[in-house]
Design a protein around this motif. Structure first.
Motif, PDB file in Angstrom:
ATOM      1  N   PRO A 156       0.826  -1.213   0.000  1.00 50.57           N
ATOM      2  CA  PRO A 156       0.000   0.000   0.000  1.00 50.57           C
ATOM      3  C   PRO A 156       0.856   1.257   0.000  1.00 50.57           C
ATOM      4  N   VAL A 158       0.428   5.774  -0.199  1.00 54.77           N
ATOM      5  CA  VAL A 158      -0.486   6.916  -0.139  1.00 54.77           C
ATOM      6  C   VAL A 158      -0.055   7.960  -1.155  1.00 54.77           C
ATOM      7  N   THR A 160      -1.145  12.163  -1.959  1.00 56.98           N
ATOM      8  CA  THR A 160      -1.893  13.213  -1.283  1.00 56.98           C
ATOM      9  C   THR A 160      -1.816  14.545  -2.002  1.00 56.98           C
ATOM     10  N   LEU A 194      -2.612   4.749   7.593  1.00 63.14           N
ATOM     11  CA  LEU A 194      -2.502   5.489   6.334  1.00 63.14           C
ATOM     12  C   LEU A 194      -2.279   6.978   6.598  1.00 63.14           C
ATOM     13  N   TYR A 215      -9.943  11.019   3.162  1.00 63.37           N
ATOM     14  CA  TYR A 215      -9.804   9.994   2.124  1.00 63.37           C
ATOM     15  C   TYR A 215     -10.460  10.458   0.834  1.00 63.37           C
ATOM     16  N   SER A 218      -9.088   5.163  -4.229  1.00 61.71           N
ATOM     17  CA  SER A 218      -7.932   4.281  -4.379  1.00 61.71           C
ATOM     18  C   SER A 218      -7.841   3.750  -5.802  1.00 61.71           C
ATOM     19  N   GLN A 219      -6.664   3.219  -6.120  1.00 66.68           N
ATOM     20  CA  GLN A 219      -6.431   2.667  -7.456  1.00 66.68           C
ATOM     21  C   GLN A 219      -5.340   1.604  -7.364  1.00 66.68           C
ATOM     22  N   GLN A 220      -5.574   0.463  -8.004  1.00 68.63           N
ATOM     23  CA  GLN A 220      -4.505  -0.541  -8.050  1.00 68.63           C
ATOM     24  C   GLN A 220      -3.434  -0.045  -9.007  1.00 68.63           C
ATOM     25  N   LEU A 227      -1.039  -0.691  -4.145  1.00 70.02           N
ATOM     26  CA  LEU A 227      -2.389  -0.166  -4.052  1.00 70.02           C
ATOM     27  C   LEU A 227      -2.246   1.292  -3.654  1.00 70.02           C
ATOM     28  N   VAL A 229      -3.568   4.738  -2.408  1.00 72.09           N
ATOM     29  CA  VAL A 229      -4.684   5.244  -1.609  1.00 72.09           C
ATOM     30  C   VAL A 229      -4.585   6.766  -1.579  1.00 72.09           C
TER      31      VAL A 229
END
Length: 290
Positions: A156, A158, A160, A194, A215, A218-220, A227, A229
């Motif tokens: 995972p 992040v 932003t 996160l 939040y 999200s996207q793979q 992943l 986020v």
């Protein structure tokens, strides 16, 4: 918060075992050293459809059943680095197909690549060295000797958008092409939430403190197994300071004067577009009041 696109699961049904009675064509996601086999010179390139890999003159090193997409069976397979390209088909880096393939197919290809990498890396038990076997009930490999179960792994991360009044903080990394600027991103470390990761990455990369973290979506991201986020955060304090390694420049940009930004299919661009739209609507509402 995010304008949700239709989920891939409206058309994709995961599965471990193909239906034996199906005899039609299947979606064949074939990889060679991370490159996907696509139809060429068709424009845009597509995923080859065939009843079997033999029809495509392909000999796989491994093959995984993925489930069905739009009612058609889907298979992921890997061929050797020396395997020739079949007539009318070509291996292309998955990244180069980022905005070329339909978005759901791109995500499905990303899933296929991640599962093939995981499957190849866990053929033998990491604890006792015994050859592992596929589970019949879930996506995992099981050691018949010691019982260790290995699942596909995700890393995972992040990403932003940092807001300050009507400005958005964007950063440039040395490997970005065409003068592109993006958002602050980084991998989650053990023991972090996160939100902790958002604060740490922003402090490490640009020296800023943020507040009101929310939040977005999200996207793979299959490069190789992430992943992403997405979050929004408000500037709290600090002066922009980059380390000169991961980032070589960062600055505040008015939302109506942005530099080159990531392509539309990326979550970075989805966040930026949302911010710009919100700022535009706020500005229009303020003008109306006047």
């Amino acid at each position: 918060m995010e304008k949700q696109r239709e989920s891939i699961y409206t058309r994709y049904v995961p599965g471990l075992t193909p239906e034996s009675e199906f005899t039609g064509e299947a979606c064949q996601l074939i990889f060679q050293s991370g490159k996907l086999l696509v139809t060429e010179p068709s424009s845009p390139p597509g995923i080859p459809m065939a009843r079997s890999l033999e029809e495509l003159a392909v000999t796989p090193l491994r093959i995984l059943y993925l489930g069905t997409f739009a009612g058609l069976p889907c298979y992921a397979s890997e061929v050797s680095a020396e395997a020739p390209e079949p007539p009318g088909l070509a291996f292309r880096p998955l990244r180069s197909l980022y905005e070329v393939l339909e978005e759901d197919l791109f995500h499905l290809a990303g899933k296929a690549l991640q599962l093939l990498v995981w499957d190849g890396n866990h053929r033998f038990c990491g604890r006792c060295g015994t050859e592992t076997a596929h589970s019949l009930t879930e996506r995992s490999r099981i050691c018949p000797q010691c019982g260790l179960v290995s699942y596909p792994q995700l890393a995972p991360a992040v990403i932003t958008a940092i807001l300050k009044d009507n400005q958005l903080l964007l950063a440039h990394a040395p490997h970005f092409q065409n003068g592109m600027y993006g958002l602050i991103a980084g991998f989650v470390e053990p023991g972090e939430t996160l939100e902790d990761c958002v604060r740490r990455e922003i402090m490490e990369e640009v020296g800023l403190k943020v507040k009101n973290i929310t939040y977005f979506g999200s996207q793979q991201w299959p490069f190789p197994n992430s992943l992403m986020v997405g979050f929004l955060a408000e500037y709290e304090s600090g002066e922009i300071t980059v380390d000169g390694e991961e980032l070589d420049h960062a600055a505040w940009f008015p939302t109506d004067q942005l530099p080159v930004i990531p392509p539309p299919v990326s979550i970075a661009r989805k966040i930026i577009d949302w911010v710009v739209e919100q700022q535009s609507e706020s500005g229009a509402a303020a003008d109306k009041e006047l």
